[in-house]
Design an enzyme around this catalytic site. Structure first.
Site, mmCIF file in Angstrom:
data_model
loop_
_atom_site.group_PDB
_atom_site.id
_atom_site.type_symbol
_atom_site.label_atom_id
_atom_site.label_comp_id
_atom_site.label_asym_id
_atom_site.label_seq_id
_atom_site.Cartn_x
_atom_site.Cartn_y
_atom_site.Cartn_z
ATOM 1 N N ASP A 175 0.830 -1.204 0.000
ATOM 2 C CA ASP A 175 0.000 0.000 0.000
ATOM 3 C C ASP A 175 0.866 1.255 0.000
ATOM 4 O OD1 ASP A 175 -2.303 -1.549 0.092
ATOM 5 O OD2 ASP A 175 -2.289 -1.626 2.272
ATOM 6 N N GLU B 135 0.721 -5.624 -6.122
ATOM 7 C CA GLU B 135 0.349 -4.683 -7.173
ATOM 8 C C GLU B 135 1.528 -3.879 -7.692
ATOM 9 O OE1 GLU B 135 -2.417 -0.657 -7.445
ATOM 10 O OE2 GLU B 135 -3.214 -2.414 -6.415
#
Length: 385
Positions: A24, A288
């Site tokens: 994140d 990601e």
């Protein structure tokens, strides 16, 4: 067509909660750094900024990092023009109340802050359908405002991917041979045997990892293992073999197993992580941020997708492979690596590895025809203001 950019520097407040593995904060740091590079002013509110000590040790001009529970900006500071909550982290109620008060004090002629929920990356079809949709705020101090869903993605109908404006130029200028020579010197390694493959490992705990290591032992391979869970997974896979091979190897150390040389890397800043991906023939990535960076690297890759208890990640993985136009061999490797089956791991021969690399480069070419996420985000904010 390039989106129209704001004429003025806006105040962005970006909110990030670190769930696990620092993915994140990795995405959010790239976002705020790229916004600042475009002349925007950014405050990054984060509940755990410890990873920035190695991820971005020099900080970034134009980015102000603040603790999640710090009080709202003072009277002499600009209120937000844009509020971004990353991955549904939910902005603190105190900041929403502060923003509502500031907007009211500015008066009706001044635009309200553009409130954006920056979502997770996926290639699934719902992303195109929901990107850019509004979510009205019905209660609380910001009642009557609108929060907008902004989805990163791989197609022109999505919000695109994070990409610095000079990334491909830096990639083109990269000297792979020099980087590898520096790595061998740092780890006191000898010269490469003919045909040596370089591979990086950034993963969770794939069940197929022991088999991968065994296959690499049979041919000249340099495996660069990132710290944390990947290093622990490698040590666990080697436990009980090769004498003391299963013991914790310190960072910046190397071990030899047949024809496999393993380098245990230290934490490194984001640009150095990119350089590692550029230097390798094959990159095993996870989450990601590293997936996107491996796509820009243009080398063969396997993605270890974040596992979910209801196996929802299976559909997400298949959707990505469909978009990637992955050959059958790469699909099989992904299935085994991600535990979708228990088939033997098919470590690629040279021809297959070249096919995988070409697949990634074709996908990268498609992505480069699209505007980056920051370009699209700036244009989106301009439109909503």
């Amino acid at each position: 067509m390039t989106a129209k950019l704001p004429a003025l520097s806006l105040q962005w407040d970006v909110f990030c909660r670190v769930i696990d593995n620092f993915g994140d904060i990795g995405v959010c740091w790239r976002l705020v750094a790229q916004l600042a590079a475009r002349g925007q002013r950014v405050r990054l509110w984060v509940d755990d900024a410890s990873a920035l000590q190695w991820m971005a040790p020099e900080g970034c001009t134009g980015v102000d990092v603040r603790p999640w529970h710090a009080p709202p900006p003072g009277a002499d500071e600009p209120p937000p023009d844009v509020m971004v909550e990353a991955f549904g982290c939910e902005i603190a109620p105190e900041f929403i109340a502060y923003s509502a008060r500031q907007a009211s004090a500015r008066g009706p002629k001044h635009p309200r802050p553009v409130w954006i929920n920056l979502e997770y990356l996926s290639a699934e079809g719902y992303v195109e359908r929901t990107h850019g949709l509004p979510s009205p705020i019905l209660s609380g101090p910001a009642a009557g405002w609108t929060r907008w869903f902004f989805y990163p993605g791989f197609t022109p109908a999505t919000g695109g991917l994070l990409r610095e404006s000079d990334l491909m130029a830096r990639r083109e200028a990269f000297d792979r041979d020099a980087w590898r020579a520096d790595h061998r010197t740092a780890f006191a390694l000898g010269e490469d045997a003919p045909g040596t493959r370089w591979a990086s490992l950034f993963c969770y705990e794939p069940a197929a990892l022991p088999e991968l290591l065994q296959r690499c032992e049979a041919e000249p391979t340099r495996l660069l293992v990132t710290p944390g869970r990947p290093a622990a997974a490698v040590r666990a896979a080697l436990q009980g073999r090769d004498g003391n091979a299963g013991q914790a190897a310190p960072q910046c150390s190397s071990t030899q197993h047949g024809q496999l040389s393993i380098s245990y890397l230290p934490h490194r800043p984001q640009p150095a992580f990119d350089a590692m991906l550029w230097a390798c023939d094959f990159n095993a990535v996870r989450g990601e941020d590293s997936l996107v960076r491996a796509l820009w690297a243009g080398q063969a890759l396997v993605w270890h997708i974040y596992p979910q208890h209801d196996n929802a990640h299976h559909d997400k993985l298949h959707a990505f492979l469909d978009w990637l136009q992955a050959p059958a061999s790469l699909r099989r490797f992904h299935a085994t690596w991600n535990g979708l089956d228990t088939a033997p791991l098919q470590w690629p021969d040279d021809a297959t590895l070249a096919e995988w690399t070409l697949c990634i480069q074709h996908a990268r070419s498609r992505l480069l025809t699209q505007d980056s996420l920051v370009t699209q985000l700036l244009g989106f904010v301009t439109e909503k203001r």
